[in-house]
Structures are given as structure tokens and as C-alpha cells.
Design a protein around this motif. Structure first.
Motif, PDB file in Angstrom:
ATOM      1  N   GLY A 189     -42.927  35.950 -46.610  1.00 42.65           N
ATOM      2  CA  GLY A 189     -42.351  34.906 -47.460  1.00 42.65           C
ATOM      3  C   GLY A 189     -41.075  35.330 -48.164  1.00 42.65           C
ATOM      4  N   ARG A 190     -40.377  36.338 -47.627  1.00 45.62           N
ATOM      5  CA  ARG A 190     -39.161  36.843 -48.268  1.00 45.62           C
ATOM      6  C   ARG A 190     -37.887  36.358 -47.579  1.00 45.62           C
ATOM      7  NH1 ARG A 190     -38.229  41.705 -47.485  1.00 45.62           N
ATOM      8  NH2 ARG A 190     -39.769  42.223 -45.872  1.00 45.62           N
ATOM      9  N   CYS A 191     -38.018  35.488 -46.602  1.00 43.83           N
ATOM     10  CA  CYS A 191     -36.861  35.017 -45.839  1.00 43.83           C
ATOM     11  C   CYS A 191     -36.669  33.520 -46.064  1.00 43.83           C
ATOM     12  CB  CYS A 191     -37.074  35.302 -44.357  1.00 43.83           C
ATOM     13  SG  CYS A 191     -35.688  34.798 -43.309  1.00 43.83           S
ATOM     14  N   ARG A 192     -35.444  33.117 -46.346  1.00 39.39           N
ATOM     15  CA  ARG A 192     -35.143  31.698 -46.501  1.00 39.39           C
ATOM     16  C   ARG A 192     -33.823  31.383 -45.818  1.00 39.39           C
ATOM     17  NH1 ARG A 192     -31.496  29.856 -50.212  1.00 39.39           N
ATOM     18  NH2 ARG A 192     -30.448  31.435 -51.492  1.00 39.39           N
ATOM     19  N   VAL A 193     -33.606  30.095 -45.573  1.00 37.15           N
ATOM     20  CA  VAL A 193     -32.376  29.638 -44.944  1.00 37.15           C
ATOM     21  C   VAL A 193     -31.351  29.317 -46.014  1.00 37.15           C
ATOM     22  CG1 VAL A 193     -31.336  27.891 -43.438  1.00 37.15           C
ATOM     23  CG2 VAL A 193     -33.650  28.730 -42.970  1.00 37.15           C
ATOM     24  N   LEU A 194     -30.127  29.813 -45.838  1.00 40.37           N
ATOM     25  CA  LEU A 194     -29.051  29.562 -46.792  1.00 40.37           C
ATOM     26  C   LEU A 194     -28.531  28.134 -46.649  1.00 40.37           C
ATOM     27  CD1 LEU A 194     -27.086  32.868 -46.193  1.00 40.37           C
ATOM     28  CD2 LEU A 194     -28.297  32.285 -48.300  1.00 40.37           C
ATOM     29  N   SER A 195     -28.232  27.502 -47.772  1.00 35.49           N
ATOM     30  CA  SER A 195     -27.616  26.174 -47.701  1.00 35.49           C
ATOM     31  C   SER A 195     -26.166  26.293 -47.241  1.00 35.49           C
ATOM     32  CB  SER A 195     -27.684  25.485 -49.075  1.00 35.49           C
ATOM     33  OG  SER A 195     -27.088  26.312 -50.068  1.00 35.49           O
ATOM     34  N   GLU A 196     -25.510  27.389 -47.627  1.00 33.11           N
ATOM     35  CA  GLU A 196     -24.168  27.697 -47.141  1.00 33.11           C
ATOM     36  C   GLU A 196     -24.129  29.169 -46.752  1.00 33.11           C
ATOM     37  OE1 GLU A 196     -20.949  26.671 -49.673  1.00 33.11           O
ATOM     38  OE2 GLU A 196     -21.656  24.632 -50.053  1.00 33.11           O
ATOM     39  N   ARG A 197     -23.798  29.441 -45.501  1.00 32.87           N
ATOM     40  CA  ARG A 197     -23.813  30.826 -45.043  1.00 32.87           C
ATOM     41  C   ARG A 197     -22.569  31.579 -45.533  1.00 32.87           C
ATOM     42  NH1 ARG A 197     -22.432  27.804 -40.544  1.00 32.87           N
ATOM     43  NH2 ARG A 197     -20.543  28.439 -39.414  1.00 32.87           N
ATOM     44  N   GLU A 198     -22.678  32.894 -45.510  1.00 38.14           N
ATOM     45  CA  GLU A 198     -21.597  33.768 -45.958  1.00 38.14           C
ATOM     46  C   GLU A 198     -20.347  33.561 -45.103  1.00 38.14           C
ATOM     47  OE1 GLU A 198     -20.874  38.558 -46.782  1.00 38.14           O
ATOM     48  OE2 GLU A 198     -22.713  37.841 -45.825  1.00 38.14           O
ATOM     49  N   ASP A 199     -19.195  33.506 -45.740  1.00 33.48           N
ATOM     50  CA  ASP A 199     -17.925  33.345 -45.038  1.00 33.48           C
ATOM     51  C   ASP A 199     -17.456  34.712 -44.535  1.00 33.48           C
ATOM     52  OD1 ASP A 199     -15.458  32.717 -44.062  1.00 33.48           O
ATOM     53  OD2 ASP A 199     -14.659  31.876 -45.930  1.00 33.48           O
ATOM     54  N   ASP A 200     -17.316  34.847 -43.215  1.00 36.39           N
ATOM     55  CA  ASP A 200     -16.928  36.127 -42.625  1.00 36.39           C
ATOM     56  C   ASP A 200     -15.428  36.209 -42.320  1.00 36.39           C
ATOM     57  OD1 ASP A 200     -19.493  37.194 -42.637  1.00 36.39           O
ATOM     58  OD2 ASP A 200     -19.986  36.371 -40.669  1.00 36.39           O
ATOM     59  N   GLU A 245     -24.068  23.551 -34.809  1.00 37.84           N
ATOM     60  CA  GLU A 245     -25.094  22.777 -34.112  1.00 37.84           C
ATOM     61  C   GLU A 245     -26.494  23.022 -34.679  1.00 37.84           C
ATOM     62  OE1 GLU A 245     -24.828  23.890 -30.030  1.00 37.84           O
ATOM     63  OE2 GLU A 245     -22.641  23.679 -29.963  1.00 37.84           O
ATOM     64  N   VAL A 246     -26.624  23.983 -35.599  1.00 39.32           N
ATOM     65  CA  VAL A 246     -27.939  24.360 -36.126  1.00 39.32           C
ATOM     66  C   VAL A 246     -28.174  23.675 -37.465  1.00 39.32           C
ATOM     67  CG1 VAL A 246     -29.430  26.263 -36.832  1.00 39.32           C
ATOM     68  CG2 VAL A 246     -27.786  26.579 -34.965  1.00 39.32           C
ATOM     69  N   SER A 247     -29.225  22.888 -37.550  1.00 36.03           N
ATOM     70  CA  SER A 247     -29.603  22.221 -38.792  1.00 36.03           C
ATOM     71  C   SER A 247     -30.366  23.191 -39.682  1.00 36.03           C
ATOM     72  CB  SER A 247     -30.486  21.005 -38.487  1.00 36.03           C
ATOM     73  OG  SER A 247     -31.228  20.622 -39.617  1.00 36.03           O
ATOM     74  N   PRO A 248     -29.896  23.450 -40.907  1.00 37.34           N
ATOM     75  CA  PRO A 248     -30.630  24.351 -41.803  1.00 37.34           C
ATOM     76  C   PRO A 248     -32.074  23.914 -42.030  1.00 37.34           C
ATOM     77  CG  PRO A 248     -28.427  23.950 -42.665  1.00 37.34           C
ATOM     78  CD  PRO A 248     -28.612  23.025 -41.513  1.00 37.34           C
ATOM     79  N   ALA A 249     -32.293  22.611 -42.166  1.00 35.54           N
ATOM     80  CA  ALA A 249     -33.657  22.119 -42.386  1.00 35.54           C
ATOM     81  C   ALA A 249     -34.540  22.394 -41.172  1.00 35.54           C
ATOM     82  CB  ALA A 249     -33.627  20.621 -42.691  1.00 35.54           C
ATOM     83  N   ARG A 250     -33.984  22.157 -39.986  1.00 37.70           N
ATOM     84  CA  ARG A 250     -34.749  22.418 -38.762  1.00 37.70           C
ATOM     85  C   ARG A 250     -35.026  23.900 -38.618  1.00 37.70           C
ATOM     86  NH1 ARG A 250     -38.574  21.443 -35.256  1.00 37.70           N
ATOM     87  NH2 ARG A 250     -38.037  21.927 -33.074  1.00 37.70           N
ATOM     88  N   LEU A 251     -34.044  24.757 -38.923  1.00 35.58           N
ATOM     89  CA  LEU A 251     -34.239  26.197 -38.853  1.00 35.58           C
ATOM     90  C   LEU A 251     -35.332  26.639 -39.813  1.00 35.58           C
ATOM     91  CD1 LEU A 251     -33.429  29.010 -37.851  1.00 35.58           C
ATOM     92  CD2 LEU A 251     -31.581  29.020 -39.540  1.00 35.58           C
ATOM     93  N   SER A 295     -29.020  34.483 -37.488  1.00 39.60           N
ATOM     94  CA  SER A 295     -29.452  35.233 -38.673  1.00 39.60           C
ATOM     95  C   SER A 295     -28.405  35.250 -39.771  1.00 39.60           C
ATOM     96  CB  SER A 295     -29.833  36.672 -38.293  1.00 39.60           C
ATOM     97  OG  SER A 295     -28.687  37.450 -37.991  1.00 39.60           O
ATOM     98  N   ARG A 296     -27.146  34.867 -39.454  1.00 40.51           N
ATOM     99  CA  ARG A 296     -26.110  34.755 -40.475  1.00 40.51           C
ATOM    100  C   ARG A 296     -26.437  33.614 -41.440  1.00 40.51           C
ATOM    101  NH1 ARG A 296     -24.360  38.284 -41.849  1.00 40.51           N
ATOM    102  NH2 ARG A 296     -22.214  37.716 -42.368  1.00 40.51           N
ATOM    103  N   MET A 297     -27.388  32.755 -41.070  1.00 43.01           N
ATOM    104  CA  MET A 297     -27.822  31.644 -41.932  1.00 43.01           C
ATOM    105  C   MET A 297     -29.039  31.998 -42.755  1.00 43.01           C
ATOM    106  SD  MET A 297     -27.425  28.501 -39.172  1.00 43.01           S
ATOM    107  CE  MET A 297     -27.871  27.236 -40.378  1.00 43.01           C
ATOM    108  N   LEU A 298     -29.498  33.245 -42.667  1.00 44.87           N
ATOM    109  CA  LEU A 298     -30.723  33.656 -43.348  1.00 44.87           C
ATOM    110  C   LEU A 298     -30.436  34.630 -44.487  1.00 44.87           C
ATOM    111  CD1 LEU A 298     -32.996  34.314 -40.217  1.00 44.87           C
ATOM    112  CD2 LEU A 298     -32.784  32.205 -41.554  1.00 44.87           C
ATOM    113  N   GLU A 299     -31.355  34.653 -45.433  1.00 47.11           N
ATOM    114  CA  GLU A 299     -31.266  35.574 -46.574  1.00 47.11           C
ATOM    115  C   GLU A 299     -32.638  36.191 -46.775  1.00 47.11           C
ATOM    116  OE1 GLU A 299     -29.247  35.008 -50.815  1.00 47.11           O
ATOM    117  OE2 GLU A 299     -31.190  34.008 -50.702  1.00 47.11           O
ATOM    118  N   ILE A 300     -32.660  37.498 -47.013  1.00 47.06           N
ATOM    119  CA  ILE A 300     -33.918  38.189 -47.313  1.00 47.06           C
ATOM    120  C   ILE A 300     -33.833  38.749 -48.728  1.00 47.06           C
ATOM    121  CG2 ILE A 300     -35.392  40.166 -46.756  1.00 47.06           C
ATOM    122  CD1 ILE A 300     -34.671  39.803 -43.862  1.00 47.06           C
ATOM    123  N   GLU A 301     -34.704  38.281 -49.575  1.00 45.41           N
ATOM    124  CA  GLU A 301     -34.778  38.736 -50.963  1.00 45.41           C
ATOM    125  C   GLU A 301     -33.411  38.757 -51.625  1.00 45.41           C
ATOM    126  OE1 GLU A 301     -36.899  42.464 -51.041  1.00 45.41           O
ATOM    127  OE2 GLU A 301     -38.821  41.441 -51.099  1.00 45.41           O
ATOM    128  N   GLY A 302     -32.698  37.633 -51.513  1.00 42.72           N
ATOM    129  CA  GLY A 302     -31.417  37.491 -52.188  1.00 42.72           C
ATOM    130  C   GLY A 302     -30.263  38.226 -51.559  1.00 42.72           C
TER     131      GLY A 302
END
Length: 399
Positions: free
Chosen positions: A281-292, A320-326, A389-396
């Protein structure tokens, strides 16, 4: 071992006809069948063939293929620092006579990429004679080229026939056949083909090397049917391509397959880390991913590759990836990751075969791994899970 080429001449599930390969032969003495085909078989219509090899593959084949060498114009490329790049293409094009009507690629992956690119440009067929079971691209319709400093897949010609002579490729340097074994193991065929990476490859056992070559050619046929390299490569190959571009490291004295071997372990460990975080339960989807953007400018920009990288990644496949679907699929994603081979199984197979496993073995350090995982997805416009995985965050902390 003869691959039934008729199976690949029929329409696919998509209804399309794919490239016709007339013959695929994997056995001792296969080059004798090639000589027969050139003298009195379906290849006799070609009267001015060009044989392309390098200094190493010429030495390994010229006695067994003496009659074929005598029948062809022969171009021997310098094996030292040979790359499938603009320089090599220029050498071949300067050697091309107007009447050349067939190309024979006698070598491993690099010689094949050069040959298939030239064959495509000149609209002439080519024959594949693999000298090592080192790559899955022998029957590919794409050439892996270094173009303007950037690794690219470029449209190219698939061979009309493959003659893989066990007497040749089973005696190739061990590291080349191990390179092929790990490339098979890095794809979805791992579970059924992993035994080929054990000590029989290391010892040059002909039967095992034939099975390896068979697996590589089937992998290449899958790429040909799909129209890209996705069936045989993804994130682990992207790590290798990134290091080969030398934007975060210097030149490396290692084969592509050796880098893929290390990349496979790195990716497996990263995916397992994400799966554990999902389960806990430590992984969540970012609403806005990090700008690279800044990272890309610092790395690819300094080598004047930024424009090509931006072009390669436009449009961004993550759009093409929906954050909600992910978010809703995280548990299913963890299930899929947990179906991958366990790390200890893969390490055990690599140990037995003598495969490289650590970045230290190719002149890198552990510090390069986090940056490599961030940058590797940009090497190809592919929707790999490493890119997702660029759309994911683990423990902040963004991945």
C-alpha cells in the motif's frame, strides 16, 4: 533443423501477408545447401552477389565457404570498433557495383544490420549466414543503427533465406553466444528457453547452440510479423541502448548482449520493488508526473541528441495512459510482475553460463542506475512499464 518457412508465408491474424522467407536452415553443413542453392537452386538467377563479412567472420568461415567466397565479390570490413553506422554504410556503398543483385551477410548482428540496410536502400535481396547465435534480429525488417550519434531502428530488408551452419556458429567466441542466450532470456520466452543459458552454451555444445539459434530466429520472425522489436526487447534493451549512446557514461568495452544481461537484472529488481510497494500500500499514481525536461536537456543536450530524443518521443505515449485506470490496475500489475522469474533463478542461470550481472563488470558504478532507469524509456517511443512507472510514487518519492 529446418524451420517451416511456409508457416510464415500465410496471412497473420491481422489479415496481412508478411515478408516471405524461402528457406531457414539450422544444421551442420548448412552452407553446403547455400552453395547448392546458388549453383542450381532458387538462388542461381543471381549472377553478381556481394558477400559482406568482417575480419573475424571472414577468418571463421572462408575455408568452410570457399566455393561461395569464390562465387562472390567479397567485402571484408575491419572488425575493430565496427558499428552499424553511417561510416560503415559509406564503405559498403563505395564498394557497390551497379550489377550487384544479391547480398550475403556473413557475420553476427552488426554485419547483418549493415547488410539489411544497404539491401533495403538498393532494393536487392539478401541472404543471412549467422556466424554466432548472438542476436534475434537475423530475420528482422529493421536495422539497429547508430545514426547521428543516436541508436535508432531504421526500416530495412529481411533476408529471403537463412543458412545457419552449426559448424560455424557453435564455434563462435563464447561471449557472443552467451549474448544471444541472455537476449532470449530477457524476452517473454525466458520460461521455456532458460536452459539454453546453462553450461552447454559455454562449452559450445552444437545441439544446444542449434536450439539457441532456433529460439533467436523465431524471436526475429515474431518481430517481423509485429513490425517492431517489441516481442524480443523492451526496458532491458533500452538501458543497453542508453549506455551505448554515452550520454551519462564513457565508452564501454562490452557486447550489447552483456549490457542487456545487466539491464535485465536491474529492470527485474526495479519491477519487484514496485510490486512490493503496491502490495504494502505504499505506491500511488501521481496526478501530475515529474517533468524530465531539464534532465533530458542536461544529458542528451550535451551530446547534441536532444532534438532527436524529442522527435522520438512525440507524441508522448504516456498521454494515452489514464491515471484513474492505472490506479485501478495496480494490483493486477503486481500480479503480472510476480509471474516473472525470481531473481535468484535468473542469477543462478547466469552464474552457470558465465553471464555478466553487475554494472561494475562493464566499467560502470551503482550510482548510474537510478539515472539510467529515468532516462532509458526515452531511448525508444515504447510504452514499457519502466516508462509507466514515471507516473508512480512510492512513499512520497517519485520513481
Amino acid at each position: 533443423m529446418r524451420v517451416d518457412a511456409d508457416d510464415f508465408a500465410r496471412p497473420c491474424g491481422d489479415g496481412k501477408m508478411h515478408h516471405e522467407i524461402k528457406e531457414i536452415l539450422i544444421e551442420p553443413g548448412a552452407v553446403n545447401a547455400l552453395e547448392e542453392a546458388m549453383s542450381e537452386g532458387f538462388l542461381k538467377e543471381y549472377i553478381s552477389p556481394l558477400l559482406i563479412c568482417d575480419t573475424n567472420t571472414c577468418k571463421a568461415t572462408e575455408k568452410l565457404m570457399e566455393d561461395i567466397f569464390d562465387r562472390c565479390q567479397v567485402l571484408v570490413l575491419d572488425a575493430d570498433d565496427l558499428q552499424a553506422d553511417q561510416h560503415a554504410i559509406e564503405i559498403v556503398e563505395n564498394y557497390m557495383d551497379e550489377d550487384i543483385d544479391l547480398i550475403l551477410a556473413v557475420g553476427s548482428g552488426t554485419v547483418h544490420d549493415i547488410s539489411r540496410y544497404v539491401a533495403f536502400q538498393y532494393k536487392i535481396p539478401f541472404i543471412s549466414v549467422p556466424t554466432a547465435a548472438s542476436a534475434e534480429g537475423f530475420v528482422s525488417t529493421e536495422a539497429e543503427m547508430v545514426w547521428n550519434g543516436q541508436k535508432k531502428l531504421i526500416a530495412a530488408e529481411a533476408p529471403i533465406a537463412v543458412y545457419a551452419d552449426t559448424d560455424i556458429f557453435a564455434n563462435a567466441p563464447t561471449e557472443l553466444n552467451l549474448s544471444g542466450a541472455i537476449r532470449v532470456n530477457s524476452s517473454d520466452t525466458y520460461l521455456t528457453e532458460r536452459k539454453i543459458s546453462e553450461t552447454q552454451i559455454k562449452e559450445g555444445d552444437p545441439d544446444t547452440c542449434e536450439k539457441l539459434m532456433y529460439a533467436l530466429i523465431l524471436s526475429g520472425l515474431a518481430m517481423q510479423m509485429v513490425g517492431n522489436s517489441r516481442p524480443a526487447s523492451c526496458a532491458e534493451h533500452h538501458l543497453s541502448h542508453l549506455w551505448e549512446m554515452e550520454v551519462i557514461n564513457g565508452p564501454l568495452d562490452a557486447l550489447h548482449g552483456e549490457k542487456v544481461s545487466i539491464g535485465t537484472l536491474i529492470v527485474l529488481r526495479e519491477y519487484n520493488r514496485i510490486a512490493r510497494a503496491i502490495r504494502e500500500g505504499r505506491c500511488r499514481v501521481l496526478s501530475e508526473r515529474e517533468d524530465d525536461t531539464e534532465l533530458l536537456e542536461k544529458t542528451f543536450g550535451k551530446k547534441h541528441l536532444l532534438e532527436g530524443i524529442i522527435e522520438e518521443n512525440t507524441p508522448d505515449p504516456l498521454e494515452e495512459v489514464s491515471p484513474a485506470r492505472l490506479e485501478s490496475c495496480l494490483s493486477e500489475i503486481a500480479d503480472i510482475i510476480e509471474e516473472l522469474p525470481r531473481e535468484e533463478e535468473l542469477v543462478h542461470a547466469m552464474d552457470k553460463a558465465g553471464c555478466k550481472q553487475s554494472v561494475y563488470e562493464i566499467g560502470l558504478t551503482e550510482e548510474i542506475i537510478p539515472q539510467s532507469l529515468k532516462l532509458a524509456p526515452y531511448v525508444r517511443r515504447r510504452l514499457s512499464f519502466l516508462r509507466v512507472s514515471r507516473m508512480l510514487e512510492i512513499e512520497g518519492e517519485c520513481l
